[in-house]
Design an enzyme around this catalytic site. Sequence first.
Site, PDB file in Angstrom:
ATOM      1  N   CYS A 179      -5.135  11.863  12.627  1.00 35.69           N
ATOM      2  CA  CYS A 179      -5.896  10.603  12.659  1.00 35.69           C
ATOM      3  C   CYS A 179      -5.657  10.007  14.048  1.00 35.69           C
ATOM      4  O   CYS A 179      -5.085  10.626  14.924  1.00 35.69           O
ATOM      5  CB  CYS A 179      -5.406   9.666  11.557  1.00 35.69           C
ATOM      6  N   LYS A 222       0.857  -1.202   0.000  1.00 40.70           N
ATOM      7  CA  LYS A 222       0.000   0.000   0.000  1.00 40.70           C
ATOM      8  C   LYS A 222       0.884   1.240   0.000  1.00 40.70           C
ATOM      9  O   LYS A 222       0.654   2.180  -0.770  1.00 40.70           O
ATOM     10  CB  LYS A 222      -0.875   0.015   1.237  1.00 40.70           C
ATOM     11  N   ASN A 223       1.928   1.247   0.838  1.00 43.10           N
ATOM     12  CA  ASN A 223       2.726   2.458   1.017  1.00 43.10           C
ATOM     13  C   ASN A 223       3.754   2.673  -0.081  1.00 43.10           C
ATOM     14  O   ASN A 223       4.482   3.668  -0.054  1.00 43.10           O
ATOM     15  CB  ASN A 223       3.371   2.465   2.401  1.00 43.10           C
ATOM     16  N   ARG A 227      -4.906  10.680   4.245  1.00 44.79           N
ATOM     17  CA  ARG A 227      -3.792  11.541   4.620  1.00 44.79           C
ATOM     18  C   ARG A 227      -2.755  11.618   3.516  1.00 44.79           C
ATOM     19  O   ARG A 227      -2.165  12.639   3.270  1.00 44.79           O
ATOM     20  CB  ARG A 227      -3.135  10.960   5.871  1.00 44.79           C
ATOM     21  N   ASP A 232       4.544   0.461  11.936  1.00 44.90           N
ATOM     22  CA  ASP A 232       3.310  -0.165  11.437  1.00 44.90           C
ATOM     23  C   ASP A 232       3.168  -1.624  11.851  1.00 44.90           C
ATOM     24  O   ASP A 232       2.128  -2.228  11.602  1.00 44.90           O
ATOM     25  CB  ASP A 232       3.234  -0.064   9.902  1.00 44.90           C
ATOM     26  N   ARG A 281      -8.495  -0.607   4.736  1.00 46.89           N
ATOM     27  CA  ARG A 281      -7.641   0.459   4.193  1.00 46.89           C
ATOM     28  C   ARG A 281      -6.293  -0.114   3.760  1.00 46.89           C
ATOM     29  O   ARG A 281      -5.684   0.361   2.813  1.00 46.89           O
ATOM     30  CB  ARG A 281      -7.428   1.557   5.237  1.00 46.89           C
ATOM     31  N   ARG A 321      -0.200  14.207  12.920  1.00 45.53           N
ATOM     32  CA  ARG A 321       0.220  14.077  11.511  1.00 45.53           C
ATOM     33  C   ARG A 321       0.461  15.451  10.864  1.00 45.53           C
ATOM     34  O   ARG A 321      -0.179  15.839   9.887  1.00 45.53           O
ATOM     35  CB  ARG A 321      -0.794  13.270  10.707  1.00 45.53           C
ATOM     36  N   PRO A 322       1.338  16.256  11.406  1.00 40.97           N
ATOM     37  CA  PRO A 322       1.623  17.568  10.798  1.00 40.97           C
ATOM     38  C   PRO A 322       2.261  17.412   9.412  1.00 40.97           C
ATOM     39  O   PRO A 322       2.687  16.312   9.042  1.00 40.97           O
ATOM     40  CB  PRO A 322       2.602  18.198  11.779  1.00 40.97           C
ATOM     41  N   ILE A 323       2.313  18.501   8.665  1.00 37.96           N
ATOM     42  CA  ILE A 323       2.934  18.453   7.324  1.00 37.96           C
ATOM     43  C   ILE A 323       4.016  19.523   7.182  1.00 37.96           C
ATOM     44  O   ILE A 323       4.410  19.886   6.068  1.00 37.96           O
ATOM     45  CB  ILE A 323       1.872  18.625   6.217  1.00 37.96           C
ATOM     46  N   ASP A 324       4.508  20.018   8.326  1.00 35.30           N
ATOM     47  CA  ASP A 324       5.529  21.083   8.288  1.00 35.30           C
ATOM     48  C   ASP A 324       6.772  20.680   7.510  1.00 35.30           C
ATOM     49  O   ASP A 324       7.364  21.497   6.794  1.00 35.30           O
ATOM     50  CB  ASP A 324       5.904  21.505   9.712  1.00 35.30           C
ATOM     51  N   LEU A 325       7.164  19.413   7.590  1.00 34.60           N
ATOM     52  CA  LEU A 325       8.388  18.970   6.891  1.00 34.60           C
ATOM     53  C   LEU A 325       8.160  18.951   5.372  1.00 34.60           C
ATOM     54  O   LEU A 325       9.045  19.271   4.583  1.00 34.60           O
ATOM     55  CB  LEU A 325       8.820  17.591   7.385  1.00 34.60           C
TER      56      LEU A 325
HETATM   57  C1  EPZ Z   1       4.147   6.863   6.155  1.00 37.35           C
HETATM   58  O1  EPZ Z   1       3.372   7.890   6.757  1.00 37.35           O
HETATM   59  C2  EPZ Z   1       3.222   5.658   6.072  1.00 37.35           C
HETATM   60  N1  EPZ Z   1       2.090   5.983   5.214  1.00 37.35           N
HETATM   61  C3  EPZ Z   1       2.749   5.270   7.471  1.00 37.35           C
HETATM   62  O2  EPZ Z   1       1.957   4.088   7.341  1.00 37.35           O
HETATM   63  C4  EPZ Z   1       3.978   4.937   8.323  1.00 37.35           C
HETATM   64  O3  EPZ Z   1       3.566   4.637   9.634  1.00 37.35           O
HETATM   65  C5  EPZ Z   1       4.917   6.140   8.350  1.00 37.35           C
HETATM   66  O4  EPZ Z   1       5.275   6.511   6.991  1.00 37.35           O
HETATM   67  C6  EPZ Z   1       6.207   5.857   9.111  1.00 37.35           C
HETATM   68  O5  EPZ Z   1       6.860   4.771   8.525  1.00 37.35           O
HETATM   69  C7  EPZ Z   1       2.259   5.981   3.874  1.00 37.35           C
HETATM   70  O6  EPZ Z   1       3.348   5.746   3.366  1.00 37.35           O
HETATM   71  C8  EPZ Z   1       1.047   6.270   3.054  1.00 37.35           C
HETATM   72  P1  EPZ Z   1       6.189  10.233   8.347  1.00 37.35           P
HETATM   73  P2  EPZ Z   1       3.950   9.407   6.809  1.00 37.35           P
HETATM   74  O7  EPZ Z   1       6.026  11.497   7.601  1.00 37.35           O
HETATM   75  O8  EPZ Z   1       4.675   9.709   5.559  1.00 37.35           O
HETATM   76  C9  EPZ Z   1       6.117  13.352  11.869  1.00 37.35           C
HETATM   77  C10 EPZ Z   1       0.127   2.692   7.677  1.00 37.35           C
HETATM   78  O9  EPZ Z   1      -0.364   2.139   8.668  1.00 37.35           O
HETATM   79  N2  EPZ Z   1       5.999  14.350  10.812  1.00 37.35           N
HETATM   80  O10 EPZ Z   1       7.433   9.432   8.180  1.00 37.35           O
HETATM   81  O11 EPZ Z   1       2.831  10.297   7.190  1.00 37.35           O
HETATM   82  C11 EPZ Z   1       4.843  12.522  12.013  1.00 37.35           C
HETATM   83  O12 EPZ Z   1       3.908  13.205  12.835  1.00 37.35           O
HETATM   84  C12 EPZ Z   1       0.584   4.129   7.760  1.00 37.35           C
HETATM   85  O13 EPZ Z   1       0.292   2.137   6.550  1.00 37.35           O
HETATM   86  C13 EPZ Z   1       6.119  15.708  11.143  1.00 37.35           C
HETATM   87  O14 EPZ Z   1       6.306  16.063  12.299  1.00 37.35           O
HETATM   88  O15 EPZ Z   1       4.966   9.268   8.014  1.00 37.35           O
HETATM   89  C14 EPZ Z   1       5.346  11.261  12.652  1.00 37.35           C
HETATM   90  O16 EPZ Z   1       5.473  11.465  14.040  1.00 37.35           O
HETATM   91  C15 EPZ Z   1       0.382   4.716   9.144  1.00 37.35           C
HETATM   92  N3  EPZ Z   1       5.990  16.626  10.153  1.00 37.35           N
HETATM   93  C16 EPZ Z   1       6.737  11.084  12.029  1.00 37.35           C
HETATM   94  O17 EPZ Z   1       7.103  12.363  11.513  1.00 37.35           O
HETATM   95  C17 EPZ Z   1       5.767  16.281   8.854  1.00 37.35           C
HETATM   96  O18 EPZ Z   1       5.680  17.179   7.987  1.00 37.35           O
HETATM   97  C18 EPZ Z   1       6.766  10.075  10.900  1.00 37.35           C
HETATM   98  O19 EPZ Z   1       5.909  10.524   9.898  1.00 37.35           O
HETATM   99  C19 EPZ Z   1       5.639  14.910   8.541  1.00 37.35           C
HETATM  100  C20 EPZ Z   1       5.762  13.963   9.534  1.00 37.35           C
END
Ligand code: EPZ
Length: 418
Positions: free
Chosen positions: A116, A22-23, A92, A305, A397, A121-125
């Site tokens: 969620c 999926k990812n 998301r 995960d 999902r 789940r911020p998007i600042d990065l």
């Molecule tokens: C991906 O989510 C996966 N989803 C998630 O899988 C997975 O848990 C996660 O990576 C970590 O491996 C998809 O690929 C669609 P991150 P993503 O950005 O990209 C923080 C599942 O069950 N963060 O690596 O959203 C965030 O809050 C899902 O299949 C910021 O602070 O994960 C988290 O604490 C769940 N600012 C950490 O980083 C940002 O702008 C990791 O998030 C982005 C993230």
Amino acid sequence: METMMVTGGRRLRGNLRVDSAKNAVLPLLAASILTEEPVTLREVPRLTDVSHMADILRTLGCEVTREGSGLRVDSGNLRGWEMPDKLSKQIRSSIFMLGPILARFRKATVTYPGGCEIGVRPIDLHLSGLRSLGVVIEDEGGHIHCDGGGMHAGEVHLDYPSVGATENVMMAAVLLEGTTYIHNAAREPEIVDLQRFLNAMGGDVRGAGEQTICVRGVERLRGVTYTPIADRIVAGTLLAAAAITGGEITLERAPVEDMTATLSKLREMGCAISEEPGRVHLSAPGRLRAFRQLQTQPHPGFPTDMQVQMLALLSVSEGTGVIVENVFENRFAHAGDLNRMGARIIVSGRTAVAHGVERLCGAQVTARDLRGGAALVLAGLRAEGITMVEHAELIDRGYDHLELQLRALGAEVSRISG
Ligand code: EPZ
């Protein structure tokens, strides 16, 4: 609402083939709008997150059609750069449409995807990464307006190796003249798959899987037919289902090279595991041994995960173990449900301690996210009596008919709609 009814006590045995990840599929669908030529992804599982992503592409003007087990995307008529609110909130991962839309139109409007169950789940990065490429971003009450008129290649440093932010920047940079470096990039296998996909389309991306990714911009990308990598989390979940029941399983198309942390933990719990490229066999003892500690980390550390599935295994193991969830801030929501089944789990912040119990009892429990829902099903496989997992639609999902896969291994699982 969908409910999964699980009758415990059966040892699972059998062979299954692992679907595409999926990812990986989700970012590849986003990346497929980077070319006006058709793209076909093979062996795409039927997941609601995938169908939501397909709906987002259709709203932007793409044609997305099922071809057997594959998905074909034709974005020749792509006209929209504004992401639909409702769909953005439903999934998301719509946020990583930003990069490709900017690459195509040099402008984009998206909605904050929102949090969620597992975290804010911020998007600042994502946004700071795009700003490093010259994107001007304004945030007006939940809508994000991006002006990419002055976009340029450059140096991006991610404060945290975010998977989605890494993918967004890779896709935003692949058609930008010059060379972009992404430092402190996420190293997940799905990032490597995205690199492979972009290069198959004619891109020039290197370094995925390492700390720094180098994206040399190209003029254009072409259509491609591509098979995404197998799903290491679905594979891990199916191994865990065999392990919690004292069973035995062989998985074909298992990405074992991307599962070392999970396989190591399952061995530590007493499972006998043999592996070869693309295949893994697990045989579990009647009762697992508790691991002392599990820390979730970005890849190649233990995957977040898989955390709650391992908590379910730990709850019926011999001994006491500790899990520390370092990636998301709220990923123990299912501990309460497991305790209602007789587990003895104590949660404090990002740490859970489980004292293994001999038996769990079936109960009525509730899925809160896709991985937690799967973990409750696993617990039900071990529990005495019947476990009803409500909101099982959340499991869909990320799992393509999990109940059918488990039934193929001898489990007594059925679904009740309504
Ligand atoms: C991906 O989510 C996966 N989803 C998630 O899988 C997975 O848990 C996660 O990576 C970590 O491996 C998809 O690929 C669609 P991150 P993503 O950005 O990209 C923080 C599942 O069950 N963060 O690596 O959203 C965030 O809050 C899902 O299949 C910021 O602070 O994960 C988290 O604490 C769940 N600012 C950490 O980083 C940002 O702008 C990791 O998030 C982005 C993230």
